[in-house]
Design a protein around this motif. Structure first.
Motif, PDB file in Angstrom:
ATOM      1  N   LYS B 187       0.135   6.189   8.612  1.00 44.29           N
ATOM      2  CA  LYS B 187       0.485   4.961   9.557  1.00 44.29           C
ATOM      3  C   LYS B 187      -0.481   5.094  10.918  1.00 44.29           C
ATOM      4  O   LYS B 187      -0.731   6.246  11.187  1.00 44.29           O
ATOM      5  CB  LYS B 187       1.783   4.606   9.907  1.00 44.29           C
ATOM      6  N   ILE B 188      -0.592   4.130  11.546  1.00 40.94           N
ATOM      7  CA  ILE B 188      -1.118   3.952  12.891  1.00 40.94           C
ATOM      8  C   ILE B 188      -0.348   4.863  13.595  1.00 40.94           C
ATOM      9  O   ILE B 188       0.800   4.922  13.710  1.00 40.94           O
ATOM     10  CB  ILE B 188      -1.292   2.678  13.502  1.00 40.94           C
ATOM     11  N   GLY B 189      -1.264   5.886  14.440  1.00 39.28           N
ATOM     12  CA  GLY B 189      -0.500   6.863  15.334  1.00 39.28           C
ATOM     13  C   GLY B 189       0.033   7.991  14.753  1.00 39.28           C
ATOM     14  O   GLY B 189       0.629   9.133  15.374  1.00 39.28           O
ATOM     15  N   ASP B 190      -0.288   8.270  13.397  1.00 38.61           N
ATOM     16  CA  ASP B 190       0.097   9.429  12.772  1.00 38.61           C
ATOM     17  C   ASP B 190      -0.940  10.482  12.898  1.00 38.61           C
ATOM     18  O   ASP B 190      -2.229  10.140  13.005  1.00 38.61           O
ATOM     19  CB  ASP B 190       0.346   9.322  11.164  1.00 38.61           C
TER      20      ASP B 190
END
Lengths: 808, 284
Positions: B187-190
């Motif tokens: 996911k975004i941020g991973d």
């Protein structure tokens, strides 16, 4: 008297039911002016926080608090030994079990509360926690419920008699020390017989993994004991403030009138904030001990690891049918992992919630459900995460069984659903597992959904994709996820629904002010649902005063009428009904006032939008505003002054919202990455109070469904260590991961609800999880997939592809 | 999530930073954007009695583009890299990679210096810097010294930088040819499940040079010289791509975590590298 506006304009001015009224709450939320529990700041307020167990199962041989007490600012360290003289080292759970408030000689899950450090600020408390020395003696850890039922390791010695026998639990006989209950519904032998003799039987075992509601705001409270007047005020993130007041009174011995519970703004609940937690009890005790207010606020890891998980159901199903696809029987067994204590939040008589709605939307003549609850070394909980009591599990089960049966029959899953739906003319329909479905029109909804998405076209495209894939032209498969769900919401009728003996009615109290505005108070509490907006709309339509002139207040037990709170989509079905009924009491009195003012008989006036008019002479009328003033300034023979009403509503039945969802997904078989191309959601929640809020609820519920289906889980290793205690590993989707949702609706009003409404906040979650999961599984159906467990994160999707030989 | 007590310093120049480091030794840590260090302190996994914030130290926030090299100060943020007017013209891979780091809020604070100096195998910039054969400048009591990115990483959070040194800038030669930064994440941020940085040059349809580095597939970033070598002289046909991937597999050493088991990571590493190579080749 004449009006210069039309009747239509008068309707619009009310902003009543059916209007997409903007949310009145958002002015404060969008400006950062909300008032959450952590915004409560009182003079001399102290902070409490927990020493937590690093082990999932261990005996505690010693707790040394001396060094912690040396930390400047640390005032007290509470342990079970301190709570025992008060009888508060254990507390009752909502499920009829009891739970340690602070570890009493042993711990049963990682993160369990061991000691409560009270300090002048959070920093001192955190420093104190570091210095509390706890000696643990590790015990064998059990994280698998099947192993628990075959193990000599006893998790709960307190539930085994001295002679080694196993006393009954709150829900009857227990068959093993780690067994909590067996609960069943339906007809066992007839179901087994039908299945044994059926031509077609599909069987499947599925695990609905453990996850967590994870509201953005974690749980917390501020307890303030005023030793002068003996009154306890408790602010907190409570989805059921009155129930918390009663529970606090019962376990503390403080008289209920001396307890005031306040739920301020709540940043999401989703079931996480229904139960009572050790933090509440310890804060109350610490405030009594210190004479000062004490605040306790969870951090994210505390929240994910300790307060109220959801799901964790191991389900085995058998479904029988004729060769033509008519379902004849359904059998379901569940092994339910409840963790170290049974702290499920269900109506008392339903230890597996409403899992017995698992016949779904289908006319299944014979069915049987059996659920075994089991203790393991995991956190307690088992709450309804954005659903009515275990309905997500039930709907996931039946919507997977339908797909598995379709594979067995080599039939289209949409058609299989269609030929088994309960027909419109069968409502009210009594299901094999006991519920009476109030209303439905499933075929209309299904046909509309399939037509809108061009279902046949999608299947043709999918077939071509399989051809292309086999020819090496693409590495992406296409999945079409279907789900048709029936929810059961609005708990519930007092005759069979209670929590700790408190009937699950709800309430509304209305006061009309002389100038024609009003305040209404309810026994529910919004956590983002927009009650201040929608309940005012119900009232606007019922009493003819503009929604903008009606204040809705909830959450203060000193002012609000008693109610059981907000969860399980019960606010509109129960408190919404109470609101309408209270409004009708107002209207009855208003009619008498109007008749008096118009000098006609009571029966000679009738209600019209915002006024009472003389029948057949609509130019003669009194507006509700005029009537409100008259109620306070006229001496009307036979009528008391004032215009107020209260209603306590005991619903005659649950409501049964339903919906038809379709998801189209492309799956990269090499990376396991799914891409949601389309999501269509048709919801039927009966009468629609605020279409904009419904749409928002559907978007939110679908996003939480996407999360659960595609990656969100609370996972443990063999030692009982929680592997998903932060948002790095616990999947919360962002805007980036979320597709565009198409929403649609049909309207089948509830026949027994005063305004025909059914509740909608949880439907998209209940229907969404199987829809996303079915899309993933459908993509692999042409290659032999029958069932794979959620969550469908990248590696598990990849694993499915790998096991089907799609990686060459 | 409450850190232990610490002293906070905000010196105005590098001399002030270095003297604090000398005074407090192991008990001191420098901080740029703080996006790795502060969470570690809140979790009490990093014990930092003396925290030295670099934000007021001058001269660390510039991006200079010279005729043959690019000089990036340690306090340049990921957002600065994304937004910079000329950088994407000479080194477009920097922008492509920076856009795949976290989210805009984090990119406003997270710096290139912190990202490469921390030694977190999950960070994207270390592998990218190895691909670009960047040189890190570190300042210490005895002055400055240069350390190639390909020699900088020893193990997770262990680097060639001494405790009393501060990483002040990154220098890279203008990258040549086609490029790609390919990353798979949950996911975004991973952090990456697997990521590949590729720069590749060709002449007349034949690969002249290829530089390949992989992220989050070992306890350090992995510069795979063998993978690049497998491509030189080929037309990047399927056999060459497979040879490069096989060579890369010989260099990485992934571990199982919540992103998946080792077999999955190896497989995805191969897929990601293949896609990066194909994209870079199409741009070369």
């Amino acid at each position: 008297m004449k009006d210069d506006i039309t009747r239509e304009e008068r309707v619009d001015n009310l902003k009543g039911m059916g209007c997409s009224r903007k949310r009145v709450e958002d002015a404060r939320f969008t400006q950062g002016k909300g008032n959450y529990v952590d915004d409560v700041k009182l003079d001399g307020m102290l902070f409490g926080d927990f020493v937590r167990s690093p082990y999932a199962h261990a005996r505690i041989t010693n707790i040394d608090t001396a060094a912690a007490l040396e930390v400047p600012g640390v005032l007290a360290v509470l342990t079970a030994a301190d709570l025992e003289p008060l009888g508060l080292h254990w507390m009752p759970t909502l499920a009829g079990d009891k739970q340690m408030v602070l570890a009493d000689g042993k711990v049963l899950f990682q993160g369990q509360e061991v000691a409560f450090v009270v300090a002048e600020d959070r920093y001192a408390a955190a420093d104190g926690i570091e210095l509390v020395e706890v000696e643990y003696e590790e015990l064998p850890v059990i994280v698998d419920p099947f192993e628990a039922l075959n193990s000599d390791v006893v998790l709960r010695e307190d539930l085994v008699a001295e002679d080694g026998s196993i006393p009954d639990g709150a829900h009857g006989p227990r068959k093993h020390p780690n067994h909590i209950f067996t609960w069943d519904a339906g007809d066992k032998e007839p179901t087994e017989e039908v299945i044994a003799n059926a031509e077609i039987v599909a069987e499947e075992t599925m695990y609905y993994h453990r996850t967590h509601p994870c509201p953005l705001e974690t749980c917390g409270c501020v307890a303030s004991m005023d030793k002068v007047n003996g009154k306890l005020t408790l602010w907190g993130t409570f989805q059921a403030p009155h129930a918390i007041r009663t529970v606090v009174s019962l376990i503390s011995g403080i008289e209920e009138h001396n307890i005031r519970v306040i739920s301020p703004d709540i940043g999401g609940g989703f079931g996480n904030k229904v139960g009572a937690y050790p933090g509440y009890v310890c804060s109350v005790v610490a405030s009594i001990v210190t004479g000062k207010p004490v605040k306790w606020i969870e951090d994210r890891m505390d929240n994910l690891m300790t307060t109220a998980f959801a799901r964790d159901y191991h389900m085995t199903g058998k479904i029988s049918a004729t060769p033509e696809g008519k379902i004849t029987g359904l059998h379901c067994h569940v092994t339910a992992d409840h963790g170290g204590f049974d702290a499920c939040a269900d109506p008392t008589k339903f230890p597996a919630g409403f899992m017995n709605i698992c016949t779904g939307s289908y006319d299944i003549p014979t069915a049987y459900l059996e659920v075994d609850g089991v203790y393991t070394n995991k956190a307690p909980g088992g709450v309804s995460y954005r659903c009515s009591f275990r309905v997500t599990e039930a709907v996931y089960f039946i919507e997977r069984m339908i797909e598995v049966l379709a594979i067995k029959l080599n039939m289209d899953a949409a058609e299989l659903r269609r030929i088994n739906f309960i027909k419109k003319e069968q409502f009210p329909y009594t299901a094999a597992l006991g519920w009476e479905y109030d209303s439905g029109d499933y075929h209309t909804a299904w046909d509309k959904a399939l037509k809108t998405v061009d279902y046949d076209g999608l299947r043709a495209e999918q077939a071509q994709r399989v051809v292309d894939f086999k020819a090496g032209k693409t590495r992406k498969l296409m999945g079409i996820g279907l789900s048709f769900f029936t929810e059961i919401v609005g708990a519930g009728p007092v005759k069979n629904c209670d929590i700790l003996g408190l009937g699950m009615f709800d309430s509304c109290e209305i006061r009309i002010h002389p100038t024609g505005s009003a305040i209404a108070r309810l026994g529910t509490i919004s956590q983002g649902q927009g009650h201040a907006t929608t309940f005012a709309q119900i009232l606007a339509s019922e009493i003819g005063l503009p929604a903008d002139s009606i204040t809705i207040e909830e959450g203060d037990t000193d002012t609000a009428p008693y109610g059981l709170g907000t969860y399980g989509s019960r606010s509109t079905p129960v408190a919404g009904a109470a609101t309408a009924m209270a409004g009708r009491k107002i209207r009855t009195k208003a009619q008498m006032i109007a008749a008096y003012l118009l000098e006609v008989h009571d029966n000679d006036v009738e209600f019209d939008v915002d006024r009472f008019v003389v029948k057949g002479a609509s130019e003669k009328f009194k507006t509700m505003k005029e009537i409100a003033f008259a109620a306070y300034n006229q001496a009307i023979p036979g009528l008391e002054p004032g215009l107020e009403a209260v209603s306590y509503y005991d619903p005659p039945n649950m409501t049964y919202p339903f919906g038809a969802y379709v998801c189209v997904m492309d799956i990269d078989v090499d990376t396991g990455v799914p891409e949601i191309r389309r999501f269509y959601a048709l919801d039927d929640c009966g009468t629609r109070i605020n279409p904009m809020i419904i749409e928002g609820q559907v978007h939110g519920g679908l996003t939480e469904a996407l999360a659960v289906a595609l990656g969100q889980e609370i996972a443990y290793d063999d030692m009982g260590n929680c592997k998903t205690g932060t948002l790095m590993d616990f999947f919360l989707p962002t805007a980036w991961e979320v597709p565009n949702y198409e929403t649609d609706f049909t309207v089948t009003p509830s026949p027994h609800h005063p305004i025909g409404a059914k509740g909608v906040g949880e439907s998209p979650h209940v229907g969404g999880v199987p829809c996303f999961s079915n899309a993933v599984q459908d993509a692999f159906r042409p290659f032999g997939n029958i069932h794979t467990n959620m969550p469908h994160d990248h590696w598990r999707i990849w694993k499915t592809a790998n096991e089907l030989g799609l990686h060459g | 999530m409450i850190p232990a007590e610490f002293e906070y310093y905000r010196p105005k120049d590098m001399a002030g930073v270095l003297s604090l480091l000398e005074e407090h030794g192991d008990d001191a840590r420098v901080m740029a954007g703080g996006h790795s260090l502060i969470p570690m302190m809140k979790l009490r996994m990093a014990d930092v009695p003396h925290l030295i914030d670099l934000q007021d130290v001058g001269g660390l926030s510039n991006i200079e583009i010279n005729s043959d090299s690019i000089h990036i100060g340690a306090l340049v943020t990921q957002s600065d890299i994304v937004e910079h007017a000329g950088l994407a013209d000479v080194a477009p891979i920097l922008r492509e990679a920076a856009l795949q780091i976290a989210d805009p809020q984090v990119r406003y604070m997270g710096t290139i210096g912190g990202n490469v100096a921390n030694g977190d195998p999950g960070n994207d910039m270390p592998g990218l810097m190895q691909c670009l054969d960047a040189v890190f400048t570190v300042a210490g009591a005895d002055g400055e010294r240069q350390i190639p990115a390909r020699d900088f990483y020893e193990a997770a959070y262990m680097t060639a930088r001494e405790d009393d040194e501060v990483l002040t800038s990154v220098t890279i030669a203008h990258p040549q040819g086609g490029y790609a930064y390919e990353k798979q994440k949950r996911k975004i941020g991973d952090y990456a499940t697997a990521a590949a940085a590729v720069q590749i040059t060709k002449e007349g349809g034949t690969c002249v040079s290829a530089s390949i580095a992989m992220t989050n597939l070992s306890d350090t970033p992995v510069y795979s010289e063998a993978a690049g070598a497998a491509l030189v002289g080929t037309s990047l046909n399927d056999a060459a791509l497979s040879a490069a991937i096989a060579a890369m597999w010989g260099d990485i050493d992934p571990t199982e975590d919540n992103r998946g088991p080792i077999a999955f990571k190896n497989h995805v590493a191969g897929v990601i590298l293949r896609r990066a190579l194909e994209r870079a080749w199409s741009r070369a």
